[in-house]
Design an enzyme around this catalytic site. Structure first.
Site, PDB file in Angstrom:
ATOM      1  N   VAL A  15       0.850  -1.207   0.000  1.00 38.05           N
ATOM      2  CA  VAL A  15       0.000   0.000   0.000  1.00 38.05           C
ATOM      3  C   VAL A  15       0.883   1.254   0.000  1.00 38.05           C
ATOM      4  O   VAL A  15       0.615   2.218  -0.724  1.00 38.05           O
ATOM      5  CB  VAL A  15      -0.964   0.007   1.212  1.00 38.05           C
ATOM      6  CG1 VAL A  15      -1.742   1.307   1.289  1.00 38.05           C
ATOM      7  CG2 VAL A  15      -1.940  -1.172   1.135  1.00 38.05           C
ATOM      8  N   SER A  41      14.384  -1.764   7.035  1.00 38.30           N
ATOM      9  CA  SER A  41      14.438  -1.165   5.686  1.00 38.30           C
ATOM     10  C   SER A  41      15.441  -0.022   5.591  1.00 38.30           C
ATOM     11  O   SER A  41      15.504   0.670   4.568  1.00 38.30           O
ATOM     12  CB  SER A  41      13.054  -0.669   5.276  1.00 38.30           C
ATOM     13  OG  SER A  41      12.187  -1.754   5.129  1.00 38.30           O
ATOM     14  N   ARG A 102     -11.097   2.483  13.357  1.00 35.54           N
ATOM     15  CA  ARG A 102     -12.336   2.490  12.552  1.00 35.54           C
ATOM     16  C   ARG A 102     -13.600   2.466  13.396  1.00 35.54           C
ATOM     17  O   ARG A 102     -14.624   3.006  13.011  1.00 35.54           O
ATOM     18  CB  ARG A 102     -12.348   1.298  11.584  1.00 35.54           C
ATOM     19  CG  ARG A 102     -11.331   1.424  10.464  1.00 35.54           C
ATOM     20  CD  ARG A 102     -11.412   0.212   9.565  1.00 35.54           C
ATOM     21  NE  ARG A 102     -10.292   0.163   8.633  1.00 35.54           N
ATOM     22  CZ  ARG A 102      -9.779  -0.957   8.142  1.00 35.54           C
ATOM     23  NH1 ARG A 102     -10.279  -2.132   8.495  1.00 35.54           N
ATOM     24  NH2 ARG A 102      -8.765  -0.906   7.286  1.00 35.54           N
ATOM     25  N   CYS A 132     -10.543  -2.597   2.666  1.00 33.32           N
ATOM     26  CA  CYS A 132     -10.621  -2.572   1.189  1.00 33.32           C
ATOM     27  C   CYS A 132     -11.942  -3.144   0.667  1.00 33.32           C
ATOM     28  O   CYS A 132     -12.544  -2.608  -0.281  1.00 33.32           O
ATOM     29  CB  CYS A 132      -9.448  -3.332   0.589  1.00 33.32           C
ATOM     30  SG  CYS A 132      -9.057  -4.867   1.433  1.00 33.32           S
ATOM     31  N   SER A 162      -2.876 -10.074  -2.371  1.00 35.90           N
ATOM     32  CA  SER A 162      -2.223  -8.787  -2.038  1.00 35.90           C
ATOM     33  C   SER A 162      -2.929  -8.112  -0.868  1.00 35.90           C
ATOM     34  O   SER A 162      -2.351  -7.233  -0.222  1.00 35.90           O
ATOM     35  CB  SER A 162      -2.203  -7.846  -3.244  1.00 35.90           C
ATOM     36  OG  SER A 162      -3.519  -7.642  -3.719  1.00 35.90           O
ATOM     37  N   GLY A 163      -4.145  -8.523  -0.570  1.00 41.03           N
ATOM     38  CA  GLY A 163      -4.855  -8.000   0.603  1.00 41.03           C
ATOM     39  C   GLY A 163      -4.118  -8.318   1.889  1.00 41.03           C
ATOM     40  O   GLY A 163      -4.321  -7.663   2.911  1.00 41.03           O
ATOM     41  N   ARG A 238     -10.606 -15.908   0.718  1.00 46.01           N
ATOM     42  CA  ARG A 238      -9.314 -15.598   0.077  1.00 46.01           C
ATOM     43  C   ARG A 238      -9.165 -16.500  -1.148  1.00 46.01           C
ATOM     44  O   ARG A 238      -9.396 -17.716  -1.055  1.00 46.01           O
ATOM     45  CB  ARG A 238      -8.176 -15.865   1.066  1.00 46.01           C
ATOM     46  CG  ARG A 238      -6.825 -15.465   0.566  1.00 46.01           C
ATOM     47  CD  ARG A 238      -6.628 -13.972   0.499  1.00 46.01           C
ATOM     48  NE  ARG A 238      -6.457 -13.382   1.813  1.00 46.01           N
ATOM     49  CZ  ARG A 238      -6.544 -12.072   2.055  1.00 46.01           C
ATOM     50  NH1 ARG A 238      -6.809 -11.222   1.072  1.00 46.01           N
ATOM     51  NH2 ARG A 238      -6.379 -11.604   3.277  1.00 46.01           N
ATOM     52  N   HIS A 245     -10.083  -7.301  -5.669  1.00 44.88           N
ATOM     53  CA  HIS A 245     -11.062  -8.136  -4.974  1.00 44.88           C
ATOM     54  C   HIS A 245     -12.374  -8.079  -5.756  1.00 44.88           C
ATOM     55  O   HIS A 245     -12.701  -7.049  -6.361  1.00 44.88           O
ATOM     56  CB  HIS A 245     -11.369  -7.595  -3.573  1.00 44.88           C
ATOM     57  CG  HIS A 245     -10.218  -7.658  -2.609  1.00 44.88           C
ATOM     58  ND1 HIS A 245      -9.082  -8.405  -2.807  1.00 44.88           N
ATOM     59  CD2 HIS A 245     -10.060  -7.065  -1.388  1.00 44.88           C
ATOM     60  CE1 HIS A 245      -8.271  -8.265  -1.760  1.00 44.88           C
ATOM     61  NE2 HIS A 245      -8.844  -7.454  -0.893  1.00 44.88           N
TER      62      HIS A 245
HETATM   63  N1  NAP Z   1      -2.938  -4.753   1.034  1.00 44.52           N
HETATM   64  C1  NAP Z   1      -4.186  -4.278   0.954  1.00 44.52           C
HETATM   65  O1  NAP Z   1      -4.955  -4.581   0.006  1.00 44.52           O
HETATM   66  C2  NAP Z   1      -4.711  -3.338   1.984  1.00 44.52           C
HETATM   67  C3  NAP Z   1      -5.936  -2.718   1.752  1.00 44.52           C
HETATM   68  C4  NAP Z   1      -6.459  -1.868   2.719  1.00 44.52           C
HETATM   69  C5  NAP Z   1      -5.757  -1.641   3.885  1.00 44.52           C
HETATM   70  N2  NAP Z   1      -4.556  -2.263   4.080  1.00 44.52           N
HETATM   71  C6  NAP Z   1      -3.859  -1.979   5.329  1.00 44.52           C
HETATM   72  O2  NAP Z   1      -2.677  -1.244   5.021  1.00 44.52           O
HETATM   73  C7  NAP Z   1      -1.653  -1.575   5.957  1.00 44.52           C
HETATM   74  C8  NAP Z   1      -0.410  -2.037   5.188  1.00 44.52           C
HETATM   75  O3  NAP Z   1      -0.733  -3.164   4.429  1.00 44.52           O
HETATM   76  P1  NAP Z   1       0.207  -3.698   3.271  1.00 44.52           P
HETATM   77  O4  NAP Z   1      -0.642  -4.637   2.520  1.00 44.52           O
HETATM   78  O5  NAP Z   1       0.880  -2.588   2.558  1.00 44.52           O
HETATM   79  O6  NAP Z   1       1.305  -4.533   4.103  1.00 44.52           O
HETATM   80  P2  NAP Z   1       2.823  -4.854   3.727  1.00 44.52           P
HETATM   81  O7  NAP Z   1       3.024  -4.945   2.277  1.00 44.52           O
HETATM   82  O8  NAP Z   1       3.149  -6.034   4.558  1.00 44.52           O
HETATM   83  O9  NAP Z   1       3.622  -3.572   4.272  1.00 44.52           O
HETATM   84  C9  NAP Z   1       3.711  -3.288   5.629  1.00 44.52           C
HETATM   85  C10 NAP Z   1       4.490  -2.003   5.824  1.00 44.52           C
HETATM   86  O10 NAP Z   1       4.516  -1.691   7.217  1.00 44.52           O
HETATM   87  C11 NAP Z   1       5.856  -1.418   7.587  1.00 44.52           C
HETATM   88  N3  NAP Z   1       6.130  -1.760   8.979  1.00 44.52           N
HETATM   89  C12 NAP Z   1       5.969  -2.956   9.579  1.00 44.52           C
HETATM   90  N4  NAP Z   1       6.411  -2.898  10.861  1.00 44.52           N
HETATM   91  C13 NAP Z   1       6.869  -1.638  11.049  1.00 44.52           C
HETATM   92  C14 NAP Z   1       7.465  -0.944  12.141  1.00 44.52           C
HETATM   93  N5  NAP Z   1       7.694  -1.560  13.296  1.00 44.52           N
HETATM   94  N6  NAP Z   1       7.805   0.349  11.968  1.00 44.52           N
HETATM   95  C15 NAP Z   1       7.590   0.972  10.798  1.00 44.52           C
HETATM   96  N7  NAP Z   1       7.035   0.376   9.711  1.00 44.52           N
HETATM   97  C16 NAP Z   1       6.685  -0.910   9.848  1.00 44.52           C
HETATM   98  C17 NAP Z   1       6.672  -2.299   6.678  1.00 44.52           C
HETATM   99  O11 NAP Z   1       8.014  -1.829   6.657  1.00 44.52           O
HETATM  100  P3  NAP Z   1       9.250  -2.870   6.464  1.00 44.52           P
HETATM  101  O12 NAP Z   1       9.275  -3.203   4.997  1.00 44.52           O
HETATM  102  O13 NAP Z   1      10.426  -2.072   6.890  1.00 44.52           O
HETATM  103  O14 NAP Z   1       8.946  -4.041   7.329  1.00 44.52           O
HETATM  104  C18 NAP Z   1       5.941  -2.087   5.365  1.00 44.52           C
HETATM  105  O15 NAP Z   1       6.345  -0.877   4.782  1.00 44.52           O
HETATM  106  C19 NAP Z   1      -2.267  -2.611   6.893  1.00 44.52           C
HETATM  107  O16 NAP Z   1      -2.797  -1.940   8.003  1.00 44.52           O
HETATM  108  C20 NAP Z   1      -3.376  -3.215   6.075  1.00 44.52           C
HETATM  109  O17 NAP Z   1      -4.407  -3.744   6.867  1.00 44.52           O
HETATM  110  C21 NAP Z   1      -4.028  -3.103   3.166  1.00 44.52           C
END
Ligand code: NAP
Length: 338
Positions: A15, A41, A102, A132, A162-163, A238, A245
């Site tokens: 995201v 990172s 939320r 989402c 990807s969710g 899933r 989705h």
């Molecule tokens: N994917 C979707 O379709 C979607 C849709 C709606 C909402 N969301 C929400 O959006 C959020 C992110 O989802 P995502 O799918 O992008 O997950 P993701 O690909 O796993 O990315 C997670 C991100 O969070 C960072 N992070 C994790 N631990 C951290 C920490 N201790 N300090 C700072 N940064 C940290 C990670 O950084 P590092 O790389 O450094 O670990 C990475 O940048 C979640 O809350 C999810 O529920 C996701």
């Protein structure tokens, strides 16, 4: 034009990366961009407007050292609970993609084209982006509610890997390649094998048999539509696809529905696309919506038993429409004075 110091928390995630490309594509009024992620990172960078910007490890010090006007959080609910107040107390407007706030009655939960008006009366410096699967559902429900009154809503979802973030994508890729080479696989991110499978579980189960994602969708839809009394039931699944989705949606209305009028409203809607001509094999698939900002609707049909029952098929890009795009639209709505 006023420019803003913008932070993306979770900038290396699926995201977070979408945030950075959308900020650039939409020419969001950014003065400085601050991409935060975890310690691991450190040394990585993001590309923004042909510049490489170093990732900033998230900490109290790294936040306090900077003046931040808008913070897009996409690092999960634990980080949001820990850090959102830190940003907002320093004066930033926080828009959070996790489920952390939320349900909070003082925090607006917003899909701008559906209930953007709530931003006008809110003093909260934290705004919640819905789940989402909720984001793509509510524009259609809003049309049905306004035109005919919603009596009941039944939804089944088909949610791409990807969710579950970057890890979800890697797990499907890895399992597919291992299975093709005759190797065994062990689920890690998902509760069961996802390759060549469907899993009727997203998040943990509650004692009543519903899973986390189902409860989120039910509660969030009621809050966004201001319909606490809405009879809504959801099953979330899933599926082994990468992006976007899909949802099958069945609604019962209080008044008789006019299907052509519903089609017309979707066609005229600025954030929706109608793809509905089954005889010409026209209906949206995941591929149609991937990389797009809109919600795609097709397979609209009336029940043969009642003029008050309509089914629809709704598809959207979960990372874009279901996360980054909606959050950026919230910020744009606030910047423009609602
Ligand atoms: N994917 C979707 O379709 C979607 C849709 C709606 C909402 N969301 C929400 O959006 C959020 C992110 O989802 P995502 O799918 O992008 O997950 P993701 O690909 O796993 O990315 C997670 C991100 O969070 C960072 N992070 C994790 N631990 C951290 C920490 N201790 N300090 C700072 N940064 C940290 C990670 O950084 P590092 O790389 O450094 O670990 C990475 O940048 C979640 O809350 C999810 O529920 C996701």
């Amino acid at each position: 034009m006023k420019l803003f110091n913008v932070a993306v928390i979770g900038a290396t995630g699926i995201v977070g990366q979408e945030f950075i490309s959308l900020l650039e594509q939409r020419d969001f009024p950014v003065d400085n961009l601050y991409p935060f992620a975890s310690e691991k990172s450190m040394g990585l960078f993001v590309q923004y407007k042909k510049k490489e910007i170093d990732i900033i490890p998230l900490s109290l010090e790294s936040v306090n050292e900077r003046k931040i006007d808008i913070a897009f959080f996409s690092a999960g609910s634990i980080i949001a609970k820990e850090m959102a107040q830190v940003f907002s107390k320093k004066g930033a407007l926080v828009i959070d993609n996790s489920s952390a706030f939320r349900k909070d009655k003082d925090v607006p939960l917003v899909v701008p084209e559906v209930n953007g008006g709530v931003l006008k009366n809110s003093k909260s410096r934290i705004i919640a982006n819905p789940n989402c699967s909720t984001i793509q559902l509510v524009p259609f429900l809003k049309i049905m509610e306004e035109s005919y009154g919603l009596k009941s809503v039944f939804v089944s979802t088909y949610q791409s890997v990807s969710g579950a973030g970057r890890g979800g994508i890697e797990e499907l890729k890895d399992q597919v390649s291992k299975l093709f080479s005759g190797k065994s696989v062990k689920p890690e991110i998902f509760p069961q094998r996802i390759a060549f499978n469907l899993i009727p579980q997203i998040g943990h189960f509650y004692p009543d048999g519903y899973c986390e994602e189902e409860v989120k969708m039910i509660n969030e839809t009621k809050k966004i539509l201001s319909r606490d009394d809405l009879d809504i039931d959801v099953t979330t699944v899933r599926v082994p696809t990468f992006f976007s989705h899909a949802e099958t949606v069945f609604v019962e209305t209080k008044k008789v529905c006019d299907l052509n009028a519903v089609r017309e409203k979707i066609e005229k809607h600025p954030e929706m696309v109608l793809m509905d001509d089954p005889q010409e094999l026209l209906y949206p698939t995941l591929i149609d919506s991937s990389g797009k900002n809109e919600v795609f609707v097709g397979r609209l049909r009336k029940s043969s038993k009642s003029d008050k029952r309509i089914s629809a098929w709704i598809v959207a890009d979960n990372v874009r429409k279901g996360a980054a795009y909606n959050a950026i639209k919230i910020a744009e709505t606030i910047i423009q004075g609602v």
